[in-house]
Design a protein around this motif. Structure first.
Motif, short mmCIF file in Angstrom:
data_model
loop_
_atom_site.label_atom_id
_atom_site.label_comp_id
_atom_site.label_asym_id
_atom_site.label_seq_id
_atom_site.Cartn_x
_atom_site.Cartn_y
_atom_site.Cartn_z
N ARG A 236 0.82 -1.21 0.00
CA ARG A 236 0.00 0.00 0.00
C ARG A 236 0.85 1.26 0.00
NH1 ARG A 236 -5.15 -1.09 3.88
NH2 ARG A 236 -6.42 -2.06 2.28
N THR A 237 0.23 2.35 -0.49
CA THR A 237 0.86 3.66 -0.40
C THR A 237 -0.25 4.67 -0.11
OG1 THR A 237 2.23 5.26 -1.54
CG2 THR A 237 0.64 4.09 -2.88
N VAL A 244 7.79 8.59 -3.37
CA VAL A 244 8.60 7.40 -3.11
C VAL A 244 8.03 6.18 -3.83
CG1 VAL A 244 9.73 6.12 -1.27
CG2 VAL A 244 8.80 8.40 -0.83
N ARG A 245 6.70 6.00 -3.71
CA ARG A 245 6.11 4.79 -4.27
C ARG A 245 4.77 5.18 -4.88
NH1 ARG A 245 5.33 0.95 0.29
NH2 ARG A 245 7.43 0.20 -0.11
N SER A 246 4.66 5.10 -6.21
CA SER A 246 3.42 5.61 -6.80
C SER A 246 2.53 4.55 -7.42
CB SER A 246 3.73 6.70 -7.81
OG SER A 246 4.49 6.16 -8.87
N ASP A 247 2.98 3.83 -8.46
CA ASP A 247 2.05 2.95 -9.17
C ASP A 247 2.06 1.57 -8.54
OD1 ASP A 247 1.37 4.95 -10.86
OD2 ASP A 247 3.05 4.57 -12.20
N ASP A 275 -4.35 5.05 -7.13
CA ASP A 275 -5.70 5.41 -6.69
C ASP A 275 -6.78 4.72 -7.51
OD1 ASP A 275 -5.16 6.75 -8.98
OD2 ASP A 275 -5.59 8.76 -8.23
N CYS A 276 -6.53 3.48 -7.95
CA CYS A 276 -7.56 2.73 -8.67
C CYS A 276 -8.77 2.49 -7.76
CB CYS A 276 -7.02 1.38 -9.13
SG CYS A 276 -5.83 1.53 -10.45
N LEU A 277 -9.95 2.58 -8.36
CA LEU A 277 -11.17 2.41 -7.57
C LEU A 277 -11.88 1.12 -7.93
CD1 LEU A 277 -12.53 6.01 -8.06
CD2 LEU A 277 -11.64 5.09 -5.94
N ASN A 317 0.86 14.28 -12.13
CA ASN A 317 1.96 14.23 -11.16
C ASN A 317 1.97 12.94 -10.35
OD1 ASN A 317 1.52 16.82 -12.01
ND2 ASN A 317 0.69 17.50 -10.04
N SER A 318 0.83 12.23 -10.31
CA SER A 318 0.76 11.14 -9.33
C SER A 318 1.07 9.78 -9.93
CB SER A 318 -0.63 11.12 -8.68
OG SER A 318 -1.58 10.79 -9.66
#
Length: 1465
Positions: A236-237, A244-247, A275-277, A317-318
């Motif tokens: 998780r992030t 630091v840790r995105s995808d 941020d997948c839902l 950016n994310s």
């Protein structure tokens, strides 16, 4: 302390909605669930009676406007966590799969014999080894069903998958010998194979050791084996760790081989945005899936490179996933809901309520090359979306009213003349609150493949030839593929009222309206005469509203006059052909009042006058007056005659001379049915031969022994009452013989072959059924919508006439009129069974002639001992156009209400299902006299007079305030409504007890009103208050505010409500900390950036007379200032110590940011009355500021104690004294973490901490000290607190985050309380819904019939409101009643069926995340379970009462007493 908790207003929020074939395979229904309520609706045409006469369903091109009609409603002992439907092999209707916390799954189906839900299978996975050590209840059990109905899966504890395989019809996998032979075996062996096979578990870690934190699971379309997509986040992030840790998200597809139980991973996509839902499968021919993230939409398919777009600048950016910016769109998808309306189109409902249509643009290789977003409308904030009947969309909501929308595409292939087009567009714009319908944009130039067709074609080119269309759909080699983009138009069809979430509520006094329309100040001499109403702040954001609830209808009395000795009243119309206007035709012209031995005739026009010398007889008592022959004639029935009149002119007088008086009449135009005291029934019919109307006596009669004790004539227009088998079979969907129906529906008649049957295409000689025409024809066919479903509902049934009679033997019989054949017989109707069935179902019709009938009927079925006899019957068609017939049976004790439903067997194809049953509490038993011939002449003469006991108690009315229904007169009078919404509503009438008789009254001065006699001989002419909506569980008035309502209090001195409102708007500025102070800085992030939302608070006054905001009397708070507490406090006057004065006290906090210390203000205001401005009576209040000062911390809670002010500042509690316009500190104490609620009684202060449970403080005024008296040692997230007052005992009622109710007590002499340091938990109960707000009301005896001794003296009951829109109460019980209820509860637990297999005891046991060191205390009776005792049949009730050693009457009297205590609103 013993108490009882009961919910009186069911939850109205909707969290799940699916569309399935719930009743039969023909009709599609909408099934919705919210909290613990499950409801089934159908979409029905909404046409009024006049239109309906003119319409011809087969010629209509466009569907009429639709409405939602509720057909069934179920309350469960558990909150629905997931809802899906599946069509099982060979079933006549769909089954529902419902999951409950923690890991329960029920498969349910409608039982056609009783119209109840039957459980097909139960699956329970809460053993400790499956839990894997989890004690918390964090994980929602999610259910998904394979689109081809091969299996279903449920995710439990986030760690395991439960697979539930379904058996298919043609399962070639497990060949049995019996299947190979030609099917000649008996159908019974077919039935033994259940459609659901044994379930098994898959641990996710076995599939892939990283598989954890599952976000969504879905089945893919078009795979040979069921294929499951799992979207998960192995590590998780969060938003703060993106650098630091995105995808982090991963998508895997798993193929489920159910026979071998092997599950290979066939496809994986790594490094999706964090941020997948959700993930959505796309149907063939496109295939693949869509992954929705908060800021992007990504299309993925197994063999195709991914295509994704970013919807705002945050996505850039994310994530490093390749995304293309989507032009002209700036939205975010968190809290959004999605539903596919076509293979390539889906509707998105955002958290702001905007509706977008997303189109997938596909090229000739069937890969998605582009997305197109089109903003279509602004609507309610949704919690779920469901598409039904391909062109209707249901938006379910927790925060506002749920809506049904109709969507149409502006089609290109039909001819639309220009003016039509303009009109349609104008109507739509008006409909959608002026939301612009944006035209489709030209797509990007760098893709030359597309040629976008714009909408503004000249009208003649719209009807092109089929060949062109074929080229356009399938493309030709030379020409590039063409894409059509279409606008969508949404229009609102219907809405369902929702009062969730109840953020805050209070009780206020009800404003009365007097005869001349002036408002009266509420005045009450004593407390128990105080009329209070319940006002709640409900909804959120643009769906915010004030809801005013009323538990009993208080009619607005226009005028009343005294009429001595009148026992009954009727109103009738004059000849309709003589009146000029239709409005005039609907007004009553005569009113007849019956006395013991005479009749008064009044004419009602502008005024009401007595008229004499008419055709009405006045020297005899009237039994009944009504209209006949489409309101052209009047029939007046006395105890000896039947008179037919036209206007006031007598046409015919029929003497009824059978040696006994007429005591009851029932009319179904053109039939008049009379019941004579000696048990005979006489029917007359209106005939018009050669222009002269007359009443003819029917020569067919029914036998008069055993004596008939009640009759009801009924004209059926619903089409349910039918003796023809084909009427029913066409509706159940089996086109074949009755044979298919008789074996549980497992032998299905062979449907016409469909193209989808691959085996036949491959091997079978299908003949000309599969001659493929051109592809264009197929394309055209698929676009045609199925319209049979609404056409079928518009077909009008031919009226039929029926007579229902009840006999002294307790049987109920239905005869067809005019031939008087017995078609239906119910034994022992007074017993009140759940379903009434025909005792002659298997008796051939030919036998039921007079000679042998008696023998058969006696042999049919035994009677229950001492069932109450039916005294009165009523069968009326309610709902829209009388489509919902209700049968009402009144016995001495109660009123039984039954609904008619279709049933395929028997002579008359119906059965009756009990909807409700009301206790009528008849103090004086009245027996029916049957011997007509008395001993002496006096008695006989007396029997021909009007007797109060024969006055009909069930009065049908067609238009009172626009509603039709039944008034139940008597000791406990109430209105029974069933409108076109389809839900039964029973509303009590407030007033002093008894209503003797009732009649609808429509007049120039009193439009759609009614008349009634109460216990006095006063005739009251009244109307229903028009501002209430009666089609709700409680009559309610919703006052829209268009912003979020927060705290709400009632200022009793000035009789005005004070309300805090919160408006939200995006903000571009924020405060940043620069070392020593804060500074305001403005951000500019470009036009694709979504700015955060800031809140603006305001306090307004609302007058209860008009429910409008008082102008120029509001307080606007500063920006960033949030109101955290608001109460009316009684503080001692300055200078004097004697009196207390009411002030408004508001506590606020400045929410800047986490870097800046929190500070808040205390505001104290006084409301003063001023002279109102001329013409504006509302401007009589002004607010005067008494005190305002910044404090050292956030002011989180407020109260008062013995004239001092108590405030919570974070974790400190201060006591202040108001002196010379300033607050002077008196005492303070340190508490736990954050106090958010304080309530006081005398000098005790009861505080709630947001995390560390509750504490009890004591303020000693003479020493000016504040000390801790006692507290609860266990941590608990407290949501609401209130006192439980039981005479001299004080309990502390607490609601918490786990949805429990807990009662604590201070008992220093008990050993476990450590000398009073610890509050003892005395009772606990799981409510299942979050409660944020409560208040208490003293128990009073109301009404005429008072029980002695009164057991609830000096007890208070607590009213609570939940975030799901439910209301209920908690009341302390006397020990005797508690013991009786406890035994009853224990018997009922095992006596009744458990719907969905849910055990009420398990549901009501306290739930907690951490394992408790003590056992559940229970001690709170489950009111909902106890009240279900009322709905049992009479014989079952006696059996249950016998088991616990008491009498039915005792239990019912206890229930009634509590009901009357709580009905104060």
């Amino acid at each position: 302390m013993f108490s009882l908790c009961k919910q009186t207003h069911a939850a109205t929020s909707i969290e799940f909605a699916i569309s399935c074939r719930f009743f039969n395979n023909v009709e599609e229904n909408l099934v919705v669930a919210g909290a613990n309520v499950l409801k089934v609706y159908r979409i029905a045409p909404n046409v009024d009676a006049v239109q309906r006469q003119k319409l011809n369903p087969s010629e209509m091109r466009l569907a009429p406007k639709m409405r939602l009609e509720c057909l069934a409603s179920y309350t469960l002992y558990g909150n629905v966590m997931s809802l899906q439907s599946v069509s099982l092999a060979g079933a006549m209707r769909d089954a529902l799969l419902i999951s409950f916390k923690d890991a329960k799954l029920s498969v349910l189906q409608l039982d056609a014999d009783t119209q109840t839900l039957k459980t097909l299978s139960l699956h329970y996975f809460e053993e400790d080894d499956i839990r894997g050590g989890w004690t918390g209840r964090y994980h929602v059990p999610v259910v998904r069903v394979d689109p081809d109905a091969r299996c279903a899966v449920m995710l439990v504890y986030g760690k395991r998958l439960v697979v539930l395989p379904f058996r298919k019809d043609n399962s070639l996998d497990e060949i049995e010998l019996a299947d190979v032979k030609p099917i000649k075996k008996a159908p019974t062996t077919l039935v033994t194979r259940t459609p659901i096979m044994a379930s098994y578990l898959i641990a996710l870690a076995d599939l892939d050791e990283k598989l954890d934190n599952v976000l969504d699971i879905q089945f893919l379309h078009g795979y040979y084996e069921p294929t499951l997509l799992i979207l998960y986040e192995p590590v998780r992030t969060c938003a703060g760790r993106i650098k630091v840790r995105s995808d982090t998200c991963v998508l895997v597809a798993i193929s489920l081989n159910i026979q071998q139980r092997v599950h290979p991973i066939i496809w994986t996509v790594n490094s999706l945005p964090y941020d997948c839902l959700q993930v959505f499968p796309i149907q063939k021919p496109i295939g693949g899936c869509l992954v929705m993230t908060v800021n992007a939409v990504i299309y993925l398919n197994q063999s195709v490179p991914p295509y994704g777009v970013s919807l705002n600048s945050s996505a850039d950016n994310s994530t490093s996933f390749p995304l293309k910016p989507q032009d002209g769109v700036r939205i975010s998808l968190d809290c959004a809901n999605f539903a596919f309306i076509d293979v390539d189109k889906l509707v998105i409902s955002l958290r702001t309520g905007d509706l977008y249509v997303l189109t997938l643009c596909v090229d000739s290789m069937r890969t998605v090359r582009n997305f197109h977003f089109h903003k279509a409308a602004a609507s309610v904030l949704t919690s779920c979306i469901c598409v039904c009947h391909t062109e209707y969309i249901f938006l379910g909501s927790r925060l506002g009213n749920s809506l049904l929308l109709h969507f149409t595409e502006e089609d290109q292939s039909t001819v639309i003349t220009l003016d039509d087009h303009v009109e349609a567009a104008a109507a739509v714009e008006q409909q959608l609150n002026n939301n612009e319908l944006t035209p489709p944009q030209q797509l990007d130039e760098d893709l030359p493949v597309y040629d976008v067709e714009q909408l503004d074609l000249p009208p003649q080119s719209k009807s092109r030839r089929i060949e062109d269309e074929e080229l356009e759909v399938y493309g030709s080699g030379a020409k590039a593929s063409v894409l059509q983009l279409r606008k969508f138009i949404f229009e609102v069809c219907d809405s369902l009222v929702n009062v969730a979430p109840i953020n805050y509520m209070c009780a206020g006094e009800r404003v009365e309206f007097e005869e001349d329309g002036t408002t009266l100040r509420p005045h009450a001499e004593s407390l128990n005469e105080l009329k209070i109403e319940l006002v709640a702040a409900t909804g959120h954001s643009k769906n915010g509203a004030l809801s005013v609830f009323v538990n009993c209808i208080n009619p607005q009395i226009i005028t009343s006059f005294e009429l001595d000795g009148c026992l009954d009243v009727w109103t009738v119309f004059d000849d309709a052909t003589r009146k000029s206007t239709t409005a005039r035709q609907e007004q009553h012209d005569f009113m007849l009042l019956s006395q013991r031995s005479s009749t008064l005739v009044l004419q009602t026009g502008q005024e009401i006058n007595e008229i004499e010398n008419t055709g009405f007889t006045v020297n005899q008592p009237t039994i009944y007056v009504g209209n006949l022959g489409q309101q052209r004639f009047i029939v007046q029935v006395t105890t000896r005659h039947v008179r037919l009149l036209q206007g006031t002119r007598l046409i015919q007088n029929v003497p009824i001379d059978v040696g006994s008086p007429v005591v009851q009449v029932s009319i179904a135009d053109p039939y008049v049915c009379l019941r004579v005291l000696n048990g005979q029934v006489i029917t007359l019919a209106l005939r018009e031969t050669r222009g002269t109307p007359r009443l003819a006596i029917n020569k067919h009669t029914i036998s008069s022994s055993p004596a008939v004790v009640a009759i009801a004539a009924y004209k059926d227009v619903s089409g349910l009452f039918t003796c023809k088998a084909d009427d029913v079979l066409n509706l159940t969907g089996s086109s074949g013989s009755g044979f298919a129906n008789s074996f549980g529906g497992y032998m299905k008649a062979e449907p016409h072959m469909k193209v989808e049957d691959e085996e036949d295409l491959l091997y079978g000689d299908a003949g000309n059924a599969f001659k493929l025409n051109s592809m264009a024809d197929l394309a055209k066919q698929s676009k045609q919508k199925n319209t049979d479903w609404w056409r079928r509902q518009l077909v009008q049934a031919k009226p039929s006439y029926w007579l229902v009679v009840a006999r002294q033997s307790g049987t109920l019989e239905i005869y067809s009129m005019p031939d008087m054949k017995l078609v239906y017989l119910v034994n022992d109707v007074g017993n009140g069974a759940l379903v009434l069935t025909d005792a002659m179902e298997f008796v051939p019709i030919s036998l039921t002639q007079e000679n042998s009938k008696a023998g058969i009927l006696h042999a049919c079925m035994p009677q229950h001992a001492n069932s109450p006899l039916p005294l009165e019957l009523s069968l009326v068609g309610l709902g829209q156009h009388g489509e919902r017939p209700l049968l009402m049976v009144r016995t001495r004790l109660e009123l039984l209400i039954y609904q008619v439903f279709r049933y395929a067997k028997g002579h008359l194809k119906i059965r009756f299902r009990k909807l409700d049953q009301m206790h009528l509490l008849d103090q004086q038993p009245s027996h029916i006299e049957l011997d007509g011939d008395g001993d002496n002449d006096d008695e006989e003469a007396e029997s021909y007079n009007m007797q109060p006991k024969y006055v009909q108690k069930l009065r049908y009315f067609t238009n009172v305030g626009g509603l039709s229904g039944i008034m139940v007169c008597g000791v406990n009078p109430c209105f029974v409504f069933l409108t076109s919404r389809g839900e039964l509503r029973i509303h009590r009438l407030l007033g002093n007890g008894d209503v003797r008789s009732f009649a609808a009254f429509n007049n120039v001065n009193i439009p759609h009103g009614f008349l009634y006699f109460d216990t006095t001989y006063e005739l009251k002419i009244s109307v229903l208050p028009s501002y209430l909506s009666y089609d709700a569980a409680w009559p309610v008035r919703k006052v829209p505010l268009r912003c979020t309502p927060r705290q709400l209090v009632y200022h009793r001195e000035n009789r005005v409500y004070c309300l805090i409102t919160q408006k939200e708007e995006p903000m571009t500025k924020y405060y940043r900390f620069n070392g020593e102070d804060k500074e305001l800085s403005e951000e500019s992030r470009g036009e694709r950036f979504i700015y955060p939302i800031g809140s603006q608070f305001e306090m307004v006054l609302i007058s209860p007379e008009t429910w409008e905001i008082v102008p120029d009397a509001s307080i606007q708070f500063e920006p960033w200032e949030h109101v955290t507490a608001f109460k009316i406090v009684k503080l001692s006057y300055e200078g004097t110590r004697s009196g207390l004065k009411e002030y408004l006290c508001i506590g606020t906090n400045f929410n800047y940011s986490e870097d800046i210390t929190s500070r808040g203000n205390i505001h104290i205001y006084d409301i003063i009355e001023v002279v109102p401005e001329p013409g504006k009576p509302m401007t009589k209040f002004k607010l005067k500021e008494v005190f305002k000062k910044e404090q050292k911390g956030p002011v989180s809670a407020i109260s008062d104690v013995v004239g001092f002010l108590v405030t919570g500042l974070g974790q400190k509690i201060y006591i202040w004294q108001l002196r010379d316009g300033d607050l002077i500190g008196v005492a303070f104490i340190d508490t736990n973490i954050y106090v958010h609620q304080i309530i006081t009684v005398k000098s005790l202060i009861f505080i709630a901490d947001v995390y560390k449970s509750i504490s009890l403080l004591r303020f000693q005024e003479e020493y000016r000290t504040l000390s801790l008296a006692s507290r609860d040692f266990n941590p608990m997230e407290v949501f609401g607190i209130e006192f439980m007052v039981d005479n001299s005992n004080l309990g502390f009622l607490v609601t918490d985050a786990e949805r429990n109710l807990i009662v604590y007590m201070y008992q220093p002499e008990a050993r476990e309380s450590l000398g009073g340091q610890k509050l003892l938990r005395k009772a606990d109960y799981h409510l299942g819904q979050v409660v944020n707000t409560m208040f208490r009301v003293q128990c009073h005896q109301r009404g005429l019939h008072q029980r002695q001794p009164f057991l609830y003296e000096n007890k208070h009951f607590v009213v609570y409101g939940t975030l799901d829109g439910a209301l209920g109460y908690c009341v302390p019980l006397p020990e005797k009643v508690y013991r009786r209820f406890l035994m009853l509860q224990n018997v009922l637990l095992s006596y009744q069926d458990h719907l969905c297999g849910l055990n009420p005891k398990e549901y009501r046991t306290i739930k907690s995340v951490k394992k408790m060191s003590i056992n559940p205390s229970r001690c709170i009776i489950d009111g909902d379970l106890i009240w279900s005792y009322r709905l049992l049949a009479h014989s079952e009730r006696s059996e249950v009462a016998k088991k616990i050693g008491t009498r039915t009457e005792e239990i019912l009297a206890d229930l009634l007493e509590i009901e009357r205590l709580s009905a104060v609103f």
